[in-house]
Scaffold this active site. Structure first.
Site: not given
Length: 497
Positions: A84, A159, A183
């Site tokens: 990420k 996210s 997320s």
């Protein structure tokens, strides 16, 4: 792209690692197939924002040499992983999805990245995220929007949306992500993959600007529960660098999920927040929970209203966001509107507000611990809505009713963040229009293996079906799916040689 490359990218992380350790596949051919798949799919879904091409090939060659020399290979040998874009990677650009960090290149790996590398995983690149991971629709001003692989006109969630979309299309086999309010779970549901929010402290979060915070955790995402378990075993364990790191080992380590304790009794909760659930989601999730009955598990329908705990989460989230963004407070006018609003909310909090929220959180934990004395797990839909148009910041309605707040639609996940228990999201099925739906599974603290074992029982028996992104996405949209040319050039330049 060749049929063989497509077949390699459809293999599970477990099968890839086994084949590479045996010498049936080389790490280089898997890496090259992965890069070819990225070239084919990423222009449509925009899941990977910075590639690590040179270093990935070099790492794969190193693994192949080790095997040829008779050296034993580690558990994730040659498995392509996406990191990420808020997680530090040495020598590889980490932008946080923000123009303020557009050219930031860390000199070190975050602890979780170092562990994945030691386990033999090949870091393919960084996966897209909202600015500073604040949002459940993966759009940012640096790289634009990540699109849903099952319908690129729709959101991939967030996210960790880039990680989920890359998994669903076969561009990576494992993804690292973070979870504050859903997320890892929300995008897993939107993209049809598995995401796990681990017990806080199980996977060390280091470095961490809020080192005593237990609301945000690092964790794995994969296409199957078994692969998620494989990744978790590489990530988990004590670390002197992480303040909340557990001193013990991962319960169940080394045992396959089918040998973990079998569930006897689970509760299905249709709606924990009271905002309503899309009917298609409600139907598929209840049917998925019901499939546990075939293996002798009692499934009990239960009502549980946690709406009163929403203010506590929002308060603690505001505190965390201010802590994480403290270095950029003087530049907050350069941040996006979502972040600016969240910061203003956090900065307005009083000590009394925070103390009250902590007390509510503690009481909720005790309430759910008592419930988990009677049930092996609590099951609920992961999301309230199906994937919505990617150009929308958030959906305006839930089950036909207008939302009262932009964050209402993710209450199904963020309420489960509060007690500090492991929560997995597993695919529950597909709607008639071909969109995936996710089911959440919460177990007691440190029972991460049980959550994934339950998830494995719910998964369909058939092989995972890769998403094939639709072509013909409009070239112009409110949030372009294309990576700006200057940023793609920078991506290649910043890859290690």
């Amino acid at each position: 792209m060749s049929r063989l490359a497509d077949e390699l990218c459809a293999l599970s992380a477990t099968d890839l690692a086994t084949a590479i350790r045996r010498g049936d596949l080389s790490a280089v051919e898997v890496t090259e197939a992965t890069l070819a798949r990225i070239e084919d799919c990423n222009p449509v879904v925009n899941a990977l924002c910075t590639l690590n091409t040179g270093a990935a090939i070099a790492d794969a060659r190193r693994l192949d040499r080790q095997r040829q020399q008779g050296e034993p290979l580690p558990s994730l040998a040659g498995v392509p992983v996406g990191i990420k874009d808020i997680t530090a990677t040495a020598g590889l650009r980490t932008t946080f999805g923000s123009p303020l960090c557009r050219n930031h290149v860390p000199a070190y790996d975050a602890e979780v990245v170092a562990r994945l590398r030691r386990a033999g995983a090949i870091v393919i690149g960084k996966t897209n995220t909202p600015e500073f991971a604040a949002g459940a629709n993966t759009v940012n001003p640096v790289f634009g929007a990540t699109r849903n692989p099952w319908n690129p006109a729709l959101s991939a969630g967030g996210s960790t949306g880039g990680g989920a979309a890359a998994l669903a299309t076969g561009m990576i086999a494992l993804a690292q992500g973070t979870d504050l309010g859903g997320s890892l779970r929300n995008p897993a549901a939107f993209c049809g993959v598995v995401g796990l929010r681990p017990t806080p402290g199980l996977v060390p979060s280091a470095p961490n600007p809020a080192p005593w915070d237990s609301l945000q955790v690092d964790g794995p995402m994969a296409r199957t529960s078994a692969d998620t378990w494989l990744a978790l075993q590489a990530m988990a364990g004590s670390s002197r660098h992480a303040t909340l790191s557990t001193a013990g080992d991962l319960p169940g380590r080394g045992l396959p999920l089918e040998l973990q304790p079998a569930p006897r009794r689970v509760a299905y909760i249709a709606d924990i927040a009271g905002f309503g659930i899309d009917p298609a989601i409600a139907t598929l999730c209840r049917e998925a929970a019901g499939r546990l009955s075939a293996s002798g598990c009692e499934v009990v329908d239960l009502e549980l209203d946690l709406a009163a705990e929403i203010p506590a989460y929002l308060t603690l989230r505001g505190q965390v966001i201010v802590s994480q963004l403290l270095p950029w407070l003087d530049q907050r006018e350069a941040l996006g509107p979502n972040l600016q609003a969240n910061l203003e909310t956090g900065l307005a909090l009083s000590t009394r507000d925070i103390a009250h929220a902590q007390h509510r959180r503690a009481a909720l934990r005790q309430r759910l611990l008592a419930l988990l004395d009677d049930f092996d797990a609590l099951l609920t839909p992961t999301t309230t809505v199906l994937p919505f148009p990617v150009a929308e910041n958030y959906p305006s309605h839930i089950a036909g009713r207008p939302m009262t707040s932009y964050i209402d639609w993710v209450a199904q996940t963020f309420l489960w963040s509060l007690p500090g228990f492991p929560v997995a999201s597993v695919p529950a099925g597909f709607t008639d229009c071909g969109l995936p739906v996710g089911l959440q599974i919460m177990t007691g603290p440190w029972q991460d293996a049980r959550a994934l074992a339950l998830a494995q029982r719910i998964e369909d028996n058939g092989p995972f079906r890769l998403a094939s992104p639709h072509r013909g996405v409009p070239a112009r949209a409110e949030h372009s799916h294309q990576i700006p040319p200057q940023d793609m050039a920078a991506n290649r330049e910043r890859s290690l040689p």
